[in-house]
Design a protein around this motif. Structure first.
Motif, short mmCIF file in Angstrom:
data_model
loop_
_atom_site.label_atom_id
_atom_site.label_comp_id
_atom_site.label_asym_id
_atom_site.label_seq_id
_atom_site.Cartn_x
_atom_site.Cartn_y
_atom_site.Cartn_z
N ASP A 40 0.82 -1.21 0.00
CA ASP A 40 0.00 0.00 0.00
C ASP A 40 0.85 1.26 0.00
N THR A 41 1.92 1.27 0.78
CA THR A 41 2.69 2.50 0.96
C THR A 41 4.02 2.51 0.20
N GLY A 42 4.57 1.35 -0.07
CA GLY A 42 5.87 1.28 -0.71
C GLY A 42 7.02 1.72 0.17
N ASN A 43 6.78 1.90 1.46
CA ASN A 43 7.80 2.36 2.38
C ASN A 43 8.46 1.16 3.05
N LEU A 44 9.71 0.88 2.65
CA LEU A 44 10.40 -0.30 3.17
C LEU A 44 10.75 -0.15 4.64
N ASN A 45 11.06 1.09 5.08
CA ASN A 45 11.40 1.29 6.49
C ASN A 45 10.21 0.97 7.40
N VAL A 46 9.02 1.40 6.98
CA VAL A 46 7.81 1.10 7.76
C VAL A 46 7.59 -0.40 7.83
N PHE A 47 7.87 -1.09 6.72
CA PHE A 47 7.72 -2.56 6.71
C PHE A 47 8.62 -3.20 7.75
N HIS A 48 9.90 -2.81 7.77
CA HIS A 48 10.83 -3.40 8.73
C HIS A 48 10.47 -3.02 10.16
N GLN A 49 9.97 -1.82 10.36
CA GLN A 49 9.54 -1.42 11.69
C GLN A 49 8.36 -2.26 12.17
N SER A 50 7.45 -2.56 11.26
CA SER A 50 6.21 -3.24 11.65
C SER A 50 6.43 -4.69 12.04
N ILE A 51 7.49 -5.32 11.54
CA ILE A 51 7.75 -6.71 11.92
C ILE A 51 8.93 -6.83 12.88
N GLY A 52 9.59 -5.71 13.17
CA GLY A 52 10.69 -5.73 14.12
C GLY A 52 12.03 -6.07 13.53
N SER A 53 12.12 -6.24 12.20
CA SER A 53 13.39 -6.64 11.60
C SER A 53 14.42 -5.53 11.63
N LEU A 54 14.02 -4.28 11.91
CA LEU A 54 15.01 -3.22 12.08
C LEU A 54 15.96 -3.54 13.22
N THR A 55 15.46 -4.26 14.23
CA THR A 55 16.32 -4.66 15.35
C THR A 55 17.38 -5.64 14.88
N LEU A 56 17.00 -6.58 14.01
CA LEU A 56 17.96 -7.54 13.47
C LEU A 56 19.01 -6.84 12.62
N LEU A 57 18.57 -5.91 11.78
CA LEU A 57 19.51 -5.17 10.94
C LEU A 57 20.44 -4.30 11.78
N ASP A 58 19.90 -3.67 12.82
CA ASP A 58 20.72 -2.83 13.69
C ASP A 58 21.76 -3.66 14.43
N ASP A 59 21.38 -4.89 14.79
CA ASP A 59 22.33 -5.77 15.47
C ASP A 59 23.54 -6.04 14.58
N TYR A 60 23.30 -6.32 13.31
CA TYR A 60 24.41 -6.60 12.38
C TYR A 60 25.24 -5.35 12.15
N ARG A 61 24.60 -4.24 11.90
CA ARG A 61 25.33 -3.00 11.61
C ARG A 61 26.14 -2.55 12.81
N ARG A 62 25.57 -2.62 13.99
CA ARG A 62 26.29 -2.19 15.20
C ARG A 62 27.48 -3.10 15.48
N TRP A 63 27.28 -4.42 15.31
CA TRP A 63 28.37 -5.37 15.55
C TRP A 63 29.50 -5.14 14.57
N ARG A 64 29.20 -5.02 13.27
CA ARG A 64 30.24 -4.85 12.26
C ARG A 64 30.98 -3.53 12.46
N ASP A 65 30.25 -2.49 12.82
CA ASP A 65 30.86 -1.19 13.08
C ASP A 65 31.85 -1.29 14.24
N ARG A 66 31.46 -1.99 15.30
CA ARG A 66 32.35 -2.15 16.46
C ARG A 66 33.57 -3.00 16.12
#
Length: 380
Positions: free
Chosen positions: A120-146
């Motif tokens: 309906d919206t085409g907003n991928l960020n809203v999609f990841h927020q709605s299922i919680g996968s932003l947390t999974l992505l943040d875990d990978y990005r934060r770990w790799r950055d560290r």
């Protein structure tokens, strides 16, 4: 999208999308070798080239017509072969113990509802927020950055930096008695990293030991927010770091900006992150004294035993904020298999859940510790 082939690809593609909150890998520009055939336990070869240093005189390079150039004693350009052992890394980790593996689980009903929202919206960020996968992505990005931060910090073990080697730099050029102890500061002597003395000394030493600059002609520095606060107390530094001006530059006429010399290229201006078509654009950093500065909130905490009379600190463990200066080719990465990817667990309780992890076959290694200076600024 519920089909196994589609969802991991959609989510896995997000692992490669850079995020302005985690800028260390982007700033480091690591040397990368990807061998798809390699698996954990095997090695990937990274090449590390050294600089000869002294170029000699005009006469030393002069050759005669009867001189043999390809003699047996001729020296090749020095290249070290750095073998990086690949390891398997996964996430997320247990929130109570980072050494223990965990998984990310989404209910089927939640995912189907989110799919409709995406259509309906085409907003991928809203999609990841709605299922919680932003947390999974943040875990990978934060770990790799560290991981990249920790590789840079390995240069600390080389000892005190100088015009001949990389290493650590304490405020005032103090030498540590042991790895965790700093000599006493005198009364009225600052233990904070100073722009007019410490910064100039660090940059001078890096230039004297022939640390190459990046393609833009500058070194780079990853700064802890507290260290950045100390630097911004200097009026000259603050004038550059306060992000003045009109914000986003005009890409058609970038040279017309009043402070166009503060940035290069046509990305976000003044070191700030911007947005294009709803997606974040990485910050460009800002320039001061031959260094491009990036602030990071993902540096590990560090303490030293120190005596600072002005702060009434006597032989006490005191936090030190970090400033990591470096040139190119400082860190290398070996990658095997399919690189970072999202994997699904077949045990889905009759398709009622989808259970996933991120997985990576890789090895990380510091290539040139002499290209790195780890500065500190005591917090008091």
């Amino acid at each position: 999208m519920w089909i196994d082939n589609d969802f991991p690809k959609l989510l896995g593609a997000e692992l490669y999308r850079p995020h302005p909150a985690y800028i260390i890998e982007m700033a480091v520009e690591p040397v990368v070798v990807h061998d798809f055939s390699k698996q954990p336990g095997q090695t990937v070869q990274l090449d590390r080239y050294r600089f000869w240093g002294k170029p000699g005189t005009k006469e030393s390079r002069e050759r005669t017509a009867d001189q043999t150039l390809g003699s047996a004693s001729a020296r090749n350009i020095v290249k070290d072969k750095v073998l990086v052992t690949l390891r398997e890394y996964t996430g997320p980790a247990d929130s109570r113990d980072a050494t223990q593996p965990s998984t990310f689980k989404v209910a089927r009903e939640t995912l189907i509802t989110a799919q409709r929202l995406l259509l309906d919206t085409g907003n991928l960020n809203v999609f990841h927020q709605s299922i919680g996968s932003l947390t999974l992505l943040d875990d990978y990005r934060r770990w790799r950055d560290r991981v990249f931060a920790n590789e840079l910090l390995k240069a600390d073990a080389c000892g005190q930096s100088s015009d001949e080697q990389g290493g650590y730099y304490m405020p005032g050029g103090k030498t540590r008695a042991t790895s965790g102890t700093v000599v006493t500061y005198d009364s009225a002597e600052s233990a904070k990293f100073d722009v007019k003395t410490d910064l100039l000394e660090v940059v001078k030493d890096m230039r004297k030991r022939n640390v190459p600059t990046f393609a833009d002609g500058y070194y780079r520095c990853i700064v802890d927010p507290t260290a950045m606060m100390h630097l911004r107390q200097n009026s000259d530094f603050r004038e550059i770091a306060r992000y003045p001006g009109t914000g986003m530059i005009n890409p058609m006429q970038p040279a017309l900006q009043p402070n166009a010399n503060f940035y290069q290229g046509m990305g976000p201006a003044y070191g700030q992150a911007g947005f294009v078509a709803g997606q974040p654009v990485m910050p460009t950093g800002f320039l001061f004294e031959g260094v491009r500065w990036f602030e990071s909130t993902n540096l590990p905490e560090q303490t030293f035993q120190v005596t600072i009379p002005d702060a009434s600190i006597t032989a006490a463990e005191t936090e030190a904020a970090q400033l990591i200066f470096f040139g190119p080719q400082a860190v290398g990465v070996g990658i095997g298999g399919n690189n970072a990817q999202i994997l699904l667990n077949n045990n889905d309780d009759f398709s009622r859940f989808i259970i996933m992890i991120w997985s990576l076959f890789a090895g990380f290694e510091t290539l040139n510790k002499d290209f790195i200076t780890v500065g500190y600024s005591f917090v008091y």
